[in-house]
Scaffold this motif. Sequence first.
Motif, PDB file in Angstrom:
ATOM      1  N   SER A 175       0.800  -1.226   0.000  1.00  0.00           N
ATOM      2  CA  SER A 175       0.000   0.000   0.000  1.00  0.00           C
ATOM      3  C   SER A 175       0.834   1.278   0.000  1.00  0.00           C
ATOM      4  O   SER A 175       0.278   2.363   0.055  1.00  0.00           O
ATOM      5  N   LYS A 176       2.178   1.143  -0.043  1.00  0.00           N
ATOM      6  CA  LYS A 176       3.043   2.318   0.042  1.00  0.00           C
ATOM      7  C   LYS A 176       4.043   2.352  -1.120  1.00  0.00           C
ATOM      8  O   LYS A 176       4.459   1.307  -1.622  1.00  0.00           O
ATOM      9  N   GLN A 177       4.430   3.567  -1.488  1.00  0.00           N
ATOM     10  CA  GLN A 177       5.595   3.732  -2.353  1.00  0.00           C
ATOM     11  C   GLN A 177       6.821   3.581  -1.461  1.00  0.00           C
ATOM     12  O   GLN A 177       7.021   4.362  -0.538  1.00  0.00           O
ATOM     13  N   VAL A 178       7.642   2.574  -1.701  1.00  0.00           N
ATOM     14  CA  VAL A 178       8.785   2.288  -0.843  1.00  0.00           C
ATOM     15  C   VAL A 178      10.025   2.984  -1.386  1.00  0.00           C
ATOM     16  O   VAL A 178      10.417   2.775  -2.540  1.00  0.00           O
ATOM     17  N   ILE A 179      10.630   3.816  -0.549  1.00  0.00           N
ATOM     18  CA  ILE A 179      11.856   4.520  -0.897  1.00  0.00           C
ATOM     19  C   ILE A 179      12.970   3.945  -0.024  1.00  0.00           C
ATOM     20  O   ILE A 179      12.962   4.119   1.196  1.00  0.00           O
ATOM     21  N   THR A 180      13.893   3.222  -0.635  1.00  0.00           N
ATOM     22  CA  THR A 180      14.968   2.602   0.138  1.00  0.00           C
ATOM     23  C   THR A 180      16.148   3.564   0.247  1.00  0.00           C
ATOM     24  O   THR A 180      16.497   4.261  -0.711  1.00  0.00           O
ATOM     25  N   ILE A 181      16.743   3.590   1.424  1.00  0.00           N
ATOM     26  CA  ILE A 181      17.903   4.438   1.667  1.00  0.00           C
ATOM     27  C   ILE A 181      19.095   3.575   2.066  1.00  0.00           C
ATOM     28  O   ILE A 181      18.932   2.464   2.583  1.00  0.00           O
ATOM     29  N   SER A 182      20.283   4.084   1.819  1.00  0.00           N
ATOM     30  CA  SER A 182      21.512   3.366   2.162  1.00  0.00           C
ATOM     31  C   SER A 182      21.854   3.603   3.628  1.00  0.00           C
ATOM     32  O   SER A 182      21.305   4.493   4.287  1.00  0.00           O
ATOM     33  N   GLU A 183      22.802   2.830   4.121  1.00  0.00           N
ATOM     34  CA  GLU A 183      23.242   3.038   5.498  1.00  0.00           C
ATOM     35  C   GLU A 183      23.869   4.423   5.705  1.00  0.00           C
ATOM     36  O   GLU A 183      23.580   5.083   6.710  1.00  0.00           O
ATOM     37  N   PRO A 184      24.713   4.915   4.775  1.00  0.00           N
ATOM     38  CA  PRO A 184      25.208   6.286   4.938  1.00  0.00           C
ATOM     39  C   PRO A 184      24.079   7.317   4.984  1.00  0.00           C
ATOM     40  O   PRO A 184      24.153   8.293   5.744  1.00  0.00           O
ATOM     41  N   GLN A 185      23.035   7.125   4.185  1.00  0.00           N
ATOM     42  CA  GLN A 185      21.889   8.043   4.240  1.00  0.00           C
ATOM     43  C   GLN A 185      21.184   7.941   5.586  1.00  0.00           C
ATOM     44  O   GLN A 185      20.777   8.948   6.162  1.00  0.00           O
ATOM     45  N   MET A 186      21.054   6.728   6.096  1.00  0.00           N
ATOM     46  CA  MET A 186      20.455   6.563   7.420  1.00  0.00           C
ATOM     47  C   MET A 186      21.282   7.290   8.473  1.00  0.00           C
ATOM     48  O   MET A 186      20.724   7.902   9.397  1.00  0.00           O
ATOM     49  N   ASN A 187      22.586   7.234   8.344  1.00  0.00           N
ATOM     50  CA  ASN A 187      23.454   7.902   9.311  1.00  0.00           C
ATOM     51  C   ASN A 187      23.305   9.420   9.274  1.00  0.00           C
ATOM     52  O   ASN A 187      23.713  10.105  10.217  1.00  0.00           O
ATOM     53  N   HIS A 188      22.707   9.941   8.194  1.00  0.00           N
ATOM     54  CA  HIS A 188      22.365  11.366   8.107  1.00  0.00           C
ATOM     55  C   HIS A 188      20.881  11.589   8.424  1.00  0.00           C
ATOM     56  O   HIS A 188      20.333  12.636   8.120  1.00  0.00           O
ATOM     57  N   PHE A 189      20.261  10.576   9.013  1.00  0.00           N
ATOM     58  CA  PHE A 189      18.886  10.649   9.534  1.00  0.00           C
ATOM     59  C   PHE A 189      17.819  10.750   8.446  1.00  0.00           C
ATOM     60  O   PHE A 189      16.738  11.318   8.678  1.00  0.00           O
ATOM     61  N   CYS A 190      18.084  10.148   7.276  1.00  0.00           N
ATOM     62  CA  CYS A 190      17.058  10.112   6.230  1.00  0.00           C
ATOM     63  C   CYS A 190      15.858   9.253   6.622  1.00  0.00           C
ATOM     64  O   CYS A 190      14.770   9.411   6.073  1.00  0.00           O
ATOM     65  N   GLY A 191      16.054   8.322   7.558  1.00  0.00           N
ATOM     66  CA  GLY A 191      14.930   7.509   8.027  1.00  0.00           C
ATOM     67  C   GLY A 191      14.146   8.163   9.135  1.00  0.00           C
ATOM     68  O   GLY A 191      13.054   7.702   9.487  1.00  0.00           O
ATOM     69  N   ASN A 192      14.673   9.239   9.688  1.00  0.00           N
ATOM     70  CA  ASN A 192      14.069   9.891  10.859  1.00  0.00           C
ATOM     71  C   ASN A 192      13.266  11.115  10.430  1.00  0.00           C
ATOM     72  O   ASN A 192      13.557  12.246  10.819  1.00  0.00           O
ATOM     73  N   ILE A 193      12.263  10.870   9.597  1.00  0.00           N
ATOM     74  CA  ILE A 193      11.414  11.935   9.075  1.00  0.00           C
ATOM     75  C   ILE A 193       9.974  11.637   9.459  1.00  0.00           C
ATOM     76  O   ILE A 193       9.635  10.509   9.847  1.00  0.00           O
TER      77      ILE A 193
END
Length: 331
Positions: free
Chosen positions: A245-263
Amino acid sequence: MNQGTALHLKWPRQSKLQCSVQNANCVVMVPPKEFGFNAETAKDNEFQQPVTMDSVAVRAAAMGEFNTMVAALRKVGVQVVEFDYPKSEQETPDAVFPNNWFSTTQDGAFYTFPMACNNRQHEVRPEALMKSLRAAGRVIIATDSMESYAKRGAYLESTGVMVKDHVNRTIYAALSQRCEREALEDYAKRIGYHRVVSFQTALPSGLPIYHTNVMMAIGENFAVICADLIPEYERRFVIKSLAKSKQVITISEPQMNHFCGNILQLETVNGDKVIAMSQSAYDAFTPSQRQQLSTHGKLLPFDVSTIETVGGGSVRCMLSEIFLPSRVKSL
């Protein structure tokens, strides 16, 4: 509220401030007046980094970031309840991250949760917060607590460890010492959510991710996830579940370390969608990812670099969604 039951309340009409199913239009934010490096949480939070600034300078910088973020959210039409709690003998360096100790539901329930770190347990001030929420026009009908799990050494740090798909009544959670499976499943039953998708994670150090909301975010019609942290046999299942039911946007570990998952996707009181994130996360998203996200709401980047570096949490951690019904004035 009795254990294992959910509230099922009907409201005769909704006010203008009533939020949607997935997104809140009201958040609680706590000023970082006791903010600092927390050595206790740093044991399993690899995002925290000590700095050379003295404590006065750190708090001043953090307070500036906080005030700018509050003003910007209010300007676009998100209701912000600023919970300026009284100081106690025990300092609370992580109080700026209130989403870890409470949550609310659209049924009017207020829940409190057990936190793993001792000095964070002093942040839990339900009576004072409920007073502030009522003063802001929100209705609390029932309260419930998961805190008894702490007596057996089990913890569940609210929306830090649980990322909720409210539309599909599903909770996603990375298991860790801050997210115990039995407590997780108990809470899901209490709020009437029929599905829990829990999974293991591993950072390069071998430790699990400390909070799910650092690696994953769910909006009304999209999800962001650092899937590489999940073992392959579980990864496929999690992605498949989200993609239904969602558009899934995958991020890399370096992106996660810049808080791309924390939105966090929010709504204004007029129903417009916005997506709050840090400037660090905004800059780390690729142009195509920013374009994808912008189809789901206006992107709101905030410079919270001091809070991210010293506290190990970012914008989403600073925002506690309020789903409580708003008081309706009689005509």
